[in-house]
Design a protein around this motif. Structure first.
Motif, PDB file in Angstrom:
ATOM      1  N   GLY A 267       0.813  -1.207   0.000  1.00 35.28           N
ATOM      2  CA  GLY A 267       0.000   0.000   0.000  1.00 35.28           C
ATOM      3  C   GLY A 267       0.848   1.259   0.000  1.00 35.28           C
ATOM      4  O   GLY A 267       0.487   2.263  -0.629  1.00 35.28           O
ATOM      5  N   VAL A 268       1.971   1.199   0.705  1.00 35.01           N
ATOM      6  CA  VAL A 268       2.883   2.353   0.727  1.00 35.01           C
ATOM      7  C   VAL A 268       3.402   2.633  -0.680  1.00 35.01           C
ATOM      8  O   VAL A 268       3.427   3.785  -1.140  1.00 35.01           O
ATOM      9  N   TRP A 269       3.788   1.568  -1.378  1.00 33.25           N
ATOM     10  CA  TRP A 269       4.323   1.755  -2.727  1.00 33.25           C
ATOM     11  C   TRP A 269       3.248   2.219  -3.702  1.00 33.25           C
ATOM     12  O   TRP A 269       3.545   2.955  -4.645  1.00 33.25           O
TER      13      TRP A 269
ATOM     14  N   LEU B  97       1.545   6.775  -7.120  1.00 35.58           N
ATOM     15  CA  LEU B  97       0.591   7.805  -7.529  1.00 35.58           C
ATOM     16  C   LEU B  97       1.191   9.202  -7.372  1.00 35.58           C
ATOM     17  O   LEU B  97       1.012  10.069  -8.234  1.00 35.58           O
ATOM     18  N   ALA B  98       1.921   9.413  -6.282  1.00 34.80           N
ATOM     19  CA  ALA B  98       2.536  10.717  -6.043  1.00 34.80           C
ATOM     20  C   ALA B  98       3.651  11.003  -7.054  1.00 34.80           C
ATOM     21  O   ALA B  98       3.828  12.150  -7.489  1.00 34.80           O
TER      22      ALA B  98
ATOM     23  N   PRO C  31      -0.947   0.278   4.761  1.00 32.51           N
ATOM     24  CA  PRO C  31      -0.311   0.748   6.006  1.00 32.51           C
ATOM     25  C   PRO C  31      -1.348   1.106   7.067  1.00 32.51           C
ATOM     26  O   PRO C  31      -2.419   1.635   6.759  1.00 32.51           O
ATOM     27  N   THR C  32      -1.029   0.817   8.307  1.00 28.90           N
ATOM     28  CA  THR C  32      -1.970   1.059   9.400  1.00 28.90           C
ATOM     29  C   THR C  32      -2.303   2.542   9.558  1.00 28.90           C
ATOM     30  O   THR C  32      -3.397   2.887   9.987  1.00 28.90           O
TER      31      THR C  32
ATOM     32  N   LEU D 218       1.949  11.374   4.994  1.00 35.19           N
ATOM     33  CA  LEU D 218       3.168  11.939   4.417  1.00 35.19           C
ATOM     34  C   LEU D 218       4.414  11.202   4.889  1.00 35.19           C
ATOM     35  O   LEU D 218       5.458  11.245   4.233  1.00 35.19           O
ATOM     36  N   SER D 219       4.313  10.531   6.023  1.00 38.89           N
ATOM     37  CA  SER D 219       5.472   9.797   6.538  1.00 38.89           C
ATOM     38  C   SER D 219       5.852   8.631   5.625  1.00 38.89           C
ATOM     39  O   SER D 219       6.969   8.107   5.710  1.00 38.89           O
TER      40      SER D 219
END
Length: 273
Positions: free
Chosen positions: A88-90, A95-96, A231-232, A237-238
Motif C-alpha cells: 500500500g505504501v508503494w 501515484l505521487a 499501512p496502518t 506523508l510519513s
C-alpha cells in the motif's frame, strides 16, 4: 506427476498474464474501436479518420510518460518479504510520483496539439479535428493513471478478477457508446443521437472512467482486497521518504523511456511517410 506440475505452473502464469494483458490493452482496444467506428462515417469521408490517425502519432509519443509499469515489482517484493503493508505504501508513492509526470501529456495534448500537427501534415484540414480529439482525450489521463497503478497493485498480489472484469466492461462500454453516439445505432425515431466524430473522444474518456469505477468497486469497495496490504496509518506523508521516491523513479523512468523508444520510432516513421 512432474508434467502435471509444469502444466499447473503454466496455467498459473496464464491466469496472471490475461489480466495484465487486458489492463494494458484496454486503452489500445478503445482507440482501435474509435478508429473502426470513424471509418464507418461514410458521409464524412476519411477526413476524421485521417485526423485521428495523425493525432494518435502525437498522443502516443507523448503519452509514454505515464506508461511505465514498475509498481508490480515493488508490490511483489513487499509481499515476498512478508511486509504486505508496504504494498500500500508503494501504491501511494507511485501515484505521487506519476502525478507530476501526467501533467506533461495533459498540457501537451490540451495546448500544443494544433501547433505540432501542423508540422506532422501538410493537410491543414486535419489540424482542427485532430486537436479537438486529442484535447478531449486528455481528460482521460488522470483516470488512466489511477487505473494502471491500482490494477498493478491488485494483480501483483494475485487479485486478478477486478482488472479482467473492468477491462472487459470498458471495451464493451466504448463499443456500445460508440455505436449509439458516433454511428447513431440503433435508429430511434424522434430521438437524434448520432453525433459522429465529436462523440468519439468523449466515449473513450467515459469508458476509461467506467473501467476505473468498476476496478475500484470490485477491488476496494466490495472486495476490500486492500485489507492486510495497506499501512496502518493509511494515507500519510510519513510514507513518502526521499529514498523511496528515488527508488521508484530509478526504475520507472528507464521503463517509460524503454516503452517510449518504440512509440517515438513509429512516430518518426509515420511523420516521414
Amino acid at each position: 506427476m512432474e508434467s502435471f506440475g509444469v502444466l499447473k505452473q503454466i496455467w498459473e502464469l496464464i491466469k496472471l498474464a490475461v489480466p495484465l494483458f487486458l489492463s494494458s490493452a484496454s486503452w489500445v482496444g478503445m482507440k482501435a474501436t474509435d478508429t473502426a467506428l470513424l471509418g464507418h462515417l461514410a458521409d464524412e469521408g476519411t477526413l476524421y479518420l485521417s485526423a485521428v490517425a495523425t493525432a494518435d502519432l502525437w498522443t502516443s509519443s507523448t503519452g509514454v510518460f505515464i506508461q511505465g509499469r514498475v509498481l508490480g515489482t515493488f508490490v511483489g517484493q513487499a509481499v515476498g518479504a512478508g511486509k504486505p503493508e508496504m504494498a500500500g505504501v508503494w501504491l501511494q508513492i507511485s501515484l505521487a510520483c506519476i502525478a507530476p509526470l501526467a501533467v506533461i501529456p495533459l498540457v501537451l495534448w490540451s495546448t500544443l496539439t494544433s501547433t505540432v500537427l501542423a508540422t506532422f501534415t501538410s493537410d491543414t484540414s486535419l489540424i482542427a479535428p485532430g486537436a479537438l480529439y486529442a484535447g478531449v482525450l486528455a481528460a482521460a489521463i488522470p483516470g488512466r493513471v489511477l487505473y494502471s497503478q491500482a490494477s498493478q497493485y491488485l494483480t501483483s498480489r494475485h487479485v486478478l478478477y477486478p482488472s479482467t472484469v473492468s477491462a472487459i466492461c470498458a471495451l464493451v462500454t466504448n463499443l456500445c457508446l460508440g455505436l449509439f453516439l458516433v454511428l447513431g445505432l440503433p435508429d430511434i425515431e424522434g430521438f437524434a443521437h448520432r453525433f459522429g466524430f465529436t462523440a468519439a473522444a468523449p466515449t473513450t474518456v467515459a469508458s476509461e472512467y467506467v473501467q476505473l469505477f468498476v476496478l475500484l468497486l470490485l477491488g476496494f469497495v466490495i472486495g476490500s482486497h486492500h485489507r492486510g496490504a495497506w499501512p496502518t496509518q493509511g494515507w500519510s506523508l510519513s510514507n513518502f521518504t526521499r529514498s523511496r521516491v528515488w527508488e521508484f523513479y530509478k526504475l520507472y523512468l528507464p521503463s517509460a523511456l524503454a516503452i517510449a523508444s518504440d512509440f517515438w520510432r513509429v512516430t518518426v516513421i509515420g511523420v516521414i511517410a
